[in-house]
Structures are given as C-alpha cells and as structure tokens.
Design an enzyme around this catalytic site. Sequence first.
Site, PDB file in Angstrom:
ATOM      1  N   SER A 142      10.547  46.357  24.807  1.00  0.00           N
ATOM      2  CA  SER A 142       9.256  46.190  25.495  1.00  0.00           C
ATOM      3  C   SER A 142       8.168  46.280  24.441  1.00  0.00           C
ATOM      4  O   SER A 142       8.395  46.835  23.350  1.00  0.00           O
ATOM      5  CB  SER A 142       9.083  47.332  26.504  1.00  0.00           C
ATOM      6  OG  SER A 142       7.739  47.437  26.929  1.00  0.00           O
ATOM      7  N   TYR A 155       9.790  56.304  29.042  1.00  0.00           N
ATOM      8  CA  TYR A 155       9.971  54.853  28.882  1.00  0.00           C
ATOM      9  C   TYR A 155       9.730  54.436  27.422  1.00  0.00           C
ATOM     10  O   TYR A 155      10.523  53.706  26.830  1.00  0.00           O
ATOM     11  CB  TYR A 155       9.027  54.109  29.827  1.00  0.00           C
ATOM     12  CG  TYR A 155       9.272  52.618  29.879  1.00  0.00           C
ATOM     13  CD1 TYR A 155      10.360  52.104  30.578  1.00  0.00           C
ATOM     14  CD2 TYR A 155       8.422  51.723  29.229  1.00  0.00           C
ATOM     15  CE1 TYR A 155      10.599  50.731  30.632  1.00  0.00           C
ATOM     16  CE2 TYR A 155       8.648  50.354  29.272  1.00  0.00           C
ATOM     17  CZ  TYR A 155       9.737  49.859  29.975  1.00  0.00           C
ATOM     18  OH  TYR A 155       9.972  48.512  30.019  1.00  0.00           O
TER      19      TYR A 155
HETATM   20  N1  LIG Z   1       8.806  43.188  33.797  1.00  0.00           N
HETATM   21  C1  LIG Z   1       8.142  43.540  32.734  1.00  0.00           C
HETATM   22  O1  LIG Z   1       6.912  43.397  32.692  1.00  0.00           O
HETATM   23  C2  LIG Z   1       8.857  44.119  31.533  1.00  0.00           C
HETATM   24  C3  LIG Z   1       8.090  44.362  30.384  1.00  0.00           C
HETATM   25  C4  LIG Z   1       8.723  44.879  29.266  1.00  0.00           C
HETATM   26  C5  LIG Z   1      10.066  45.173  29.278  1.00  0.00           C
HETATM   27  N2  LIG Z   1      10.787  44.960  30.415  1.00  0.00           N
HETATM   28  C6  LIG Z   1      12.208  45.302  30.365  1.00  0.00           C
HETATM   29  O2  LIG Z   1      12.969  44.203  30.779  1.00  0.00           O
HETATM   30  C7  LIG Z   1      14.211  44.658  31.334  1.00  0.00           C
HETATM   31  C8  LIG Z   1      14.421  43.966  32.668  1.00  0.00           C
HETATM   32  O3  LIG Z   1      13.339  44.347  33.503  1.00  0.00           O
HETATM   33  P1  LIG Z   1      12.884  43.472  34.762  1.00  0.00           P
HETATM   34  O4  LIG Z   1      11.425  43.398  34.716  1.00  0.00           O
HETATM   35  O5  LIG Z   1      13.728  42.277  34.849  1.00  0.00           O
HETATM   36  O6  LIG Z   1      13.246  44.571  35.891  1.00  0.00           O
HETATM   37  P2  LIG Z   1      13.958  44.398  37.304  1.00  0.00           P
HETATM   38  O7  LIG Z   1      13.762  45.719  37.984  1.00  0.00           O
HETATM   39  O8  LIG Z   1      13.496  43.175  37.955  1.00  0.00           O
HETATM   40  O9  LIG Z   1      15.487  44.248  36.872  1.00  0.00           O
HETATM   41  C9  LIG Z   1      16.196  45.306  36.287  1.00  0.00           C
HETATM   42  C10 LIG Z   1      17.620  45.268  36.800  1.00  0.00           C
HETATM   43  O10 LIG Z   1      18.336  46.366  36.193  1.00  0.00           O
HETATM   44  C11 LIG Z   1      19.168  46.923  37.182  1.00  0.00           C
HETATM   45  N3  LIG Z   1      19.481  48.317  36.865  1.00  0.00           N
HETATM   46  C12 LIG Z   1      18.635  49.378  36.916  1.00  0.00           C
HETATM   47  N4  LIG Z   1      19.292  50.503  36.617  1.00  0.00           N
HETATM   48  C13 LIG Z   1      20.581  50.157  36.366  1.00  0.00           C
HETATM   49  C14 LIG Z   1      21.742  50.896  36.012  1.00  0.00           C
HETATM   50  N5  LIG Z   1      21.707  52.230  35.878  1.00  0.00           N
HETATM   51  N6  LIG Z   1      22.894  50.224  35.808  1.00  0.00           N
HETATM   52  C15 LIG Z   1      22.953  48.876  35.962  1.00  0.00           C
HETATM   53  N7  LIG Z   1      21.879  48.126  36.316  1.00  0.00           N
HETATM   54  C16 LIG Z   1      20.710  48.772  36.514  1.00  0.00           C
HETATM   55  C17 LIG Z   1      18.364  46.811  38.472  1.00  0.00           C
HETATM   56  O11 LIG Z   1      19.174  46.933  39.630  1.00  0.00           O
HETATM   57  C18 LIG Z   1      17.710  45.453  38.322  1.00  0.00           C
HETATM   58  O12 LIG Z   1      18.481  44.424  38.897  1.00  0.00           O
HETATM   59  C19 LIG Z   1      14.102  46.180  31.456  1.00  0.00           C
HETATM   60  O13 LIG Z   1      14.821  46.767  30.405  1.00  0.00           O
HETATM   61  C20 LIG Z   1      12.606  46.425  31.312  1.00  0.00           C
HETATM   62  O14 LIG Z   1      12.335  47.692  30.783  1.00  0.00           O
HETATM   63  C21 LIG Z   1      10.213  44.432  31.548  1.00  0.00           C
END
Ligand SMILES: NC(=O)c1ccc[n+]([C@@H]2O[C@H](COP(=O)([O-])OP(=O)(O)OC[C@H]3O[C@@H](n4cnc5c(N)ncnc54)[C@H](O)[C@@H]3O)[C@@H](O)[C@H]2O)c1
Length: 260
Positions: A142, A155
């Site tokens: 991130s 985080y």
């Molecule tokens: N959306 C953003 O703005 C953003 C920004 C920076 C980084 N990220 C990172 O991107 C990655 C994906 O995030 P996203 O936005 O797609 O989130 P999201 O919540 O849409 O998807 C995350 C997925 O991870 C799964 N998950 C959570 N805990 C879990 C576990 N213990 N075991 C297995 N699966 C698990 C959830 O069920 C979900 O389907 C994450 O690592 C997040 O930190 C997202």
Amino acid sequence: MIMNFQTKNALITGAATGIGAATAKQFCQEQIGTLILLDIAEPLLRQFAKELREAYPHTYIITCVADISNQQKLHESLKPLLQQVEHIDILVNSAGVGDENEPEESQIWHKVLGINLHGTYYTSIEVLAFMPNGGRIINVSSILGRAGNVRNTAYCTSKHGILGFTKSLALDLAPRKITVNAVLPGWVDTPMLRREIALNAEKIGADPEQMLRTAKKKIPLKRLTPSDDVANLIAFIASAGAGSITAQSFTIDGGFTCGV
Ligand SMILES: NC(=O)c1ccc[n+]([C@@H]2O[C@H](COP(=O)([O-])OP(=O)(O)OC[C@H]3O[C@@H](n4cnc5c(N)ncnc54)[C@H](O)[C@@H]3O)[C@@H](O)[C@H]2O)c1
C-alpha cells in the site's frame, strides 16, 4: 504485449473481491491455464468462481477457502491443491484487512499483522515448495507501506513489513530466477475502500459520497484507481517480459503521494 500465461498456473489470495478478483479476471482474459482462488469469504468466492468458469471456460478454476493467518489450517487446505496442480508459476498475495486501531488496541494489531504480514509469509512459503525456477511473487502492499497514518499503526506496520519481506525474499530467490515484487496502491475503488469510507463517515456524521468527492479532489488524476488498473500492473509484473524486475515496489495511486 503477449503475457504468455497459457501454460501457467497461478494462486491468488483475497481472490473473492477487489484487487484479487480483478487480477483473477485479468489472468483469465490472458488465458491462464489454472487458477487457484483463495479467500476466507466462502459464498463470495464460490459465486465469483462460478462466474469466471462460465465466462472463461479455458481456465481451470479451483477454489480454496482458507484463513491465511492460520498457518496450520492454511497448510492443510492448500497442500492437496498444490499437489494436484503440481506447480504454481505465479503467486499474488492480495488478501488483507484495513482495520484501524488506537496504539493500545493490541487485539486489532495482532489481527492485522496476522493476516496482512504473517498471512503473506505463510502463503508464500507454502507455494514456494511448488514454484519452479522463473516463477513470480507479487505482494500487495500500500502507499501506507511507505508512510504513517493516524489510527493505522497496525496497518502501516503490516504494509511496511511486506516491503522488507519482498526485498529480502527477492534476494533469497534470485538464484532460482524467481522474481518478488510489490505493488503499492493508493485509493482503489474496492469493497475495502467503500467499507472504510462508510465507517469513517458514520463516526463523524458525514456523507460517504461527499467524503469520496473530497478524497478524489486530492488525487492529481481526480479519480479513484480502478481495481482493473492494479490488475494490469500485476499482470505485467507476472509476465515473461518482466523477468529482470525484482525486489521492486510500484506505486499506483493516481499521483496521490507525488507531493509528499
Ligand atoms: N482498496 C484500496 O484502496 C487499497 C489501497 C492500498 C492497498 N490495498 C490492499 O490491497 C489488498 C486487497 O484489498 P482490496 O481493496 O481488494 O480489499 P477487499 O476487502 O475488497 O478484498 C480483500 C479480500 O481479502 C479477503 N481476506 C481478508 N482476510 C482474509 C484472510 N484472513 N484469509 C483469506 N482471505 C482474506 C477478503 O475476504 C476479501 O475478499 C489488501 O492487501 C489491501 O490492504 C487496498
């Protein structure tokens, strides 16, 4: 650019929604051979896998319902599937949670570190035993992997940790020509972002849509990053053409952090 994914097998964590799901779709569009989709959210994962199978019959899709923070259970769920597919050429560690915490809220600290950092590590070492020379590991960190933020000790620590893990693992795996890289998204339009905005809006009695508009104004490109854009970046790093890129991290944030 030709990705050459046809003979490849990939495993994506957090594959039921958001960036993981967009990456799965992208890999199917590139006609990848086999995909293992791993997530803890069983109904969502099964529904998404069904949709992918219908849309992309050439890709063999396997689901794995598992909690990546539980090393023993992850091992038990994943090992038979890895033995079945024999090799995983591409691993995308996208599963993560974005819970905020006050510094003394140690339960949230352990939860977030357990999933985001330890889960990334546990999945990587499970898969590494099945990864041939020339494989690819892409970790989703991130922009908070390079910066601090209020109510985000857990985080930010987890996402900084992923960058250290990425760089050191890249050096360990270089003799096997396995590349290890990280992507650093900013504001990506996914269920995670929508949940966080809704929570924060509720806390201060604000309108979530208004909060989103304010956020977009701070982004030079004036839009949230579509999850498909992150998937495109991941697909490039995973491709045969990216064989010289390792130990790197790629920011994808619409220019948000450029002035910091
Ligand atoms: N959306 C953003 O703005 C953003 C920004 C920076 C980084 N990220 C990172 O991107 C990655 C994906 O995030 P996203 O936005 O797609 O989130 P999201 O919540 O849409 O998807 C995350 C997925 O991870 C799964 N998950 C959570 N805990 C879990 C576990 N213990 N075991 C297995 N699966 C698990 C959830 O069920 C979900 O389907 C994450 O690592 C997040 O930190 C997202």
